[in-house]
Write a protein that holds these residues in place. Sequence first.
Motif, mmCIF file in Angstrom:
data_model
loop_
_atom_site.group_PDB
_atom_site.id
_atom_site.type_symbol
_atom_site.label_atom_id
_atom_site.label_comp_id
_atom_site.label_asym_id
_atom_site.label_seq_id
_atom_site.Cartn_x
_atom_site.Cartn_y
_atom_site.Cartn_z
ATOM 1 N N VAL A 1 0.834 -1.213 0.000
ATOM 2 C CA VAL A 1 0.000 0.000 0.000
ATOM 3 C C VAL A 1 0.862 1.254 0.000
ATOM 4 C CG1 VAL A 1 -2.048 -0.930 1.115
ATOM 5 C CG2 VAL A 1 -0.233 -0.039 2.518
ATOM 6 N N TYR A 2 0.404 2.221 -0.737
ATOM 7 C CA TYR A 2 1.101 3.493 -0.775
ATOM 8 C C TYR A 2 0.068 4.606 -0.852
ATOM 9 C CZ TYR A 2 4.157 7.233 -2.386
ATOM 10 O OH TYR A 2 4.823 8.421 -2.525
ATOM 11 N N GLU B 1 -2.798 5.173 0.741
ATOM 12 C CA GLU B 1 -4.162 4.682 0.532
ATOM 13 C C GLU B 1 -5.018 4.903 1.776
ATOM 14 O OE1 GLU B 1 -4.804 3.833 -2.436
ATOM 15 O OE2 GLU B 1 -3.447 2.337 -3.288
ATOM 16 N N ASP C 1 4.479 1.265 1.735
ATOM 17 C CA ASP C 1 5.606 1.631 0.887
ATOM 18 C C ASP C 1 6.012 3.096 1.117
ATOM 19 O OD1 ASP C 1 7.464 1.766 -1.094
ATOM 20 O OD2 ASP C 1 6.080 1.460 -2.753
ATOM 21 N N ASN D 1 9.533 5.710 -0.086
ATOM 22 C CA ASN D 1 8.833 5.000 -1.147
ATOM 23 C C ASN D 1 9.835 4.250 -2.039
ATOM 24 O OD1 ASN D 1 7.381 5.736 -4.260
ATOM 25 N ND2 ASN D 1 6.485 4.338 -2.811
ATOM 26 N N GLY E 1 8.768 1.708 -4.055
ATOM 27 C CA GLY E 1 8.059 1.188 -5.217
ATOM 28 C C GLY E 1 7.376 -0.133 -4.929
ATOM 29 N N LYS E 2 6.348 -0.413 -5.725
ATOM 30 C CA LYS E 2 5.533 -1.602 -5.499
ATOM 31 C C LYS E 2 6.348 -2.886 -5.606
ATOM 32 C CE LYS E 2 1.525 -4.048 -7.216
ATOM 33 N NZ LYS E 2 0.535 -4.212 -8.288
ATOM 34 N N ALA F 1 8.063 -3.517 -2.457
ATOM 35 C CA ALA F 1 7.070 -3.878 -1.438
ATOM 36 C C ALA F 1 6.674 -5.343 -1.586
ATOM 37 C CB ALA F 1 5.846 -2.975 -1.557
ATOM 38 N N ASP G 1 -3.615 -6.071 -4.909
ATOM 39 C CA ASP G 1 -3.598 -4.625 -4.674
ATOM 40 C C ASP G 1 -4.556 -4.265 -3.545
ATOM 41 O OD1 ASP G 1 -1.889 -4.420 -6.742
ATOM 42 O OD2 ASP G 1 -3.248 -3.351 -8.094
ATOM 43 N N ALA G 2 -4.333 -3.098 -2.986
ATOM 44 C CA ALA G 2 -5.162 -2.665 -1.864
ATOM 45 C C ALA G 2 -6.451 -1.986 -2.323
ATOM 46 C CB ALA G 2 -4.375 -1.707 -0.990
ATOM 47 N N ASP G 3 -6.535 -1.663 -3.604
ATOM 48 C CA ASP G 3 -7.663 -0.831 -4.041
ATOM 49 C C ASP G 3 -8.865 -1.637 -4.553
ATOM 50 O OD1 ASP G 3 -6.567 -1.785 -6.332
ATOM 51 O OD2 ASP G 3 -6.020 0.152 -7.176
ATOM 52 N N ARG H 1 -11.189 1.391 -9.312
ATOM 53 C CA ARG H 1 -10.521 1.735 -8.076
ATOM 54 C C ARG H 1 -11.577 2.198 -7.072
ATOM 55 N NH1 ARG H 1 -6.472 3.896 -5.388
ATOM 56 N NH2 ARG H 1 -4.522 2.959 -6.031
ATOM 57 N N GLN I 1 -6.357 7.575 -6.213
ATOM 58 C CA GLN I 1 -6.044 7.410 -7.631
ATOM 59 C C GLN I 1 -4.783 6.593 -7.870
ATOM 60 O OE1 GLN I 1 -5.009 11.273 -9.280
ATOM 61 N NE2 GLN I 1 -5.308 12.097 -7.239
ATOM 62 N N SER I 2 -4.658 6.119 -9.097
ATOM 63 C CA SER I 2 -3.522 5.282 -9.460
ATOM 64 C C SER I 2 -2.216 6.051 -9.273
ATOM 65 C CB SER I 2 -3.672 4.836 -10.906
ATOM 66 O OG SER I 2 -2.508 4.163 -11.299
HETATM 67 N N1 UDP Z 1 1.692 0.851 -4.685
HETATM 68 C C1 UDP Z 1 2.853 0.723 -3.902
HETATM 69 N N2 UDP Z 1 3.915 1.549 -4.163
HETATM 70 C C2 UDP Z 1 3.912 2.495 -5.148
HETATM 71 C C3 UDP Z 1 2.737 2.587 -5.962
HETATM 72 C C4 UDP Z 1 1.664 1.738 -5.695
HETATM 73 O O1 UDP Z 1 2.907 -0.119 -3.009
HETATM 74 O O2 UDP Z 1 4.888 3.217 -5.312
HETATM 75 C C5 UDP Z 1 0.524 -0.059 -4.414
HETATM 76 C C6 UDP Z 1 -0.813 0.653 -4.295
HETATM 77 O O3 UDP Z 1 -1.070 1.115 -2.992
HETATM 78 C C7 UDP Z 1 -1.784 -0.450 -4.706
HETATM 79 C C8 UDP Z 1 -0.990 -1.221 -5.751
HETATM 80 O O4 UDP Z 1 0.381 -0.920 -5.509
HETATM 81 O O5 UDP Z 1 -2.102 -1.314 -3.639
HETATM 82 C C9 UDP Z 1 -1.402 -0.863 -7.167
HETATM 83 O O6 UDP Z 1 -1.264 0.529 -7.346
HETATM 84 P P1 UDP Z 1 -2.271 1.411 -8.215
HETATM 85 O O7 UDP Z 1 -3.680 1.048 -7.905
HETATM 86 O O8 UDP Z 1 -1.859 2.825 -7.998
HETATM 87 O O9 UDP Z 1 -1.869 0.941 -9.670
HETATM 88 P P2 UDP Z 1 -2.815 0.513 -10.902
HETATM 89 O O10 UDP Z 1 -3.997 -0.237 -10.338
HETATM 90 O O11 UDP Z 1 -3.183 1.761 -11.581
HETATM 91 O O12 UDP Z 1 -1.921 -0.376 -11.712
#
Ligand code: UDP
Length: 312
Positions: A12-13, A15, A44, A72, A74-75, A78, A95-97, A201, A205-206
């Motif tokens: 999560v970042y 969120e 993150d 941070n 990055g994902k 994480a 993902d957390a969303d 989502r 936001q992304s």
């Molecule tokens: N996330 C993270 N670090 C980052 C960017 C995103 O841990 O630097 C997490 C974010 O909280 C979510 C997942 O990765 O749980 C997917 O991110 P996001 O929804 O922004 O990406 P998308 O769905 O647009 O690919």
Amino acid sequence: MNKFLLSLVIPVYEEEKLIYKNIMKIKEILETSDIPYEFIIIDDGSTDNTWNELKRLSKEIKSLQAIKFSKNFGKEAALCAGLDMVSGDGAIVMDADLQHPPEIIPKMVKLWQTDGYDVVDGVKESRGRESIFNFLTAGLFYKLLKKSSGINLKNASDYKLLDIKVIKAWRSMPERDTFFRAMSFWVGFNRTIIKFSVAKRTDGQSKWSFITLFKLAVTAITSFSAVPLHIVTFIGIIFLIGSLGLGIHTLYMKFSGIAVDGFTTVILLLLILGSALMISLGIIGIYISRIYEEVKRRPRYIVSEEINKEDK
Ligand code: UDP
Ligand code: MG
């Protein structure tokens, strides 16, 4: 079914708005399907209220562990941290969303526990709402990756169930710059897919910008393929053949005493050669910088705070 423990690895970042709600929702689904679980949540390096929300969650959920990165990373980092912490028999990465619908978790678990698959890959049936630009660049990236490395990630996602065997194999890969989607494919094992449609989502936001996605694409291609380097050699060979022809032509002109014009050819050659050399150097540079990043042997992430299961 034998008793097993499923870890849910969730990066999560920033969120704060959705994390509490969403984790509670996932917990409810796990409990109604009677799946023994633990949550492994990686903050993150959020600067908003996410960490406090996680503390609040840990009072509700006994089996929740969380770590917070010092910044941070990055994902991808994480996900590495999360997989390093898994102590159960398998893990689901999501993902957390809630764009990775938790409703299919029971089905994934059944494919794993009853049908004996080691990896269940979530495959996007529809990519959800995204811009035309995203759609086109993603398409181009998958084509390039497939052509250069043979790994087909079209419609692949980071939503996966991995058996502990696979996670151990993953942990044995030492590179610093990881690409979860492709690396979890590279290890092999007995795998199957499950289709899902990407939900909208739930809030916020992304976090991906074009630049971060572009970096990820370069990492992916350069860590799975050396084809771009071979292209450099190939371009060299083409130019060598061309220069043989032109060389003979130039010498012929010189000896027949009509060698003055040809200015256009010179300029064109300079321009073409110049750009080919620049691009080639650039490609080699990318690989060298990747080697440089790897030999530094820096840690993939740094943890600044922890919430443990035992603390409670
Ligand atoms: N996330 C993270 N670090 C980052 C960017 C995103 O841990 O630097 C997490 C974010 O909280 C979510 C997942 O990765 O749980 C997917 O991110 P996001 O929804 O922004 O990406 P998308 O769905 O647009 O690919
Ligand atoms: Mg998302």
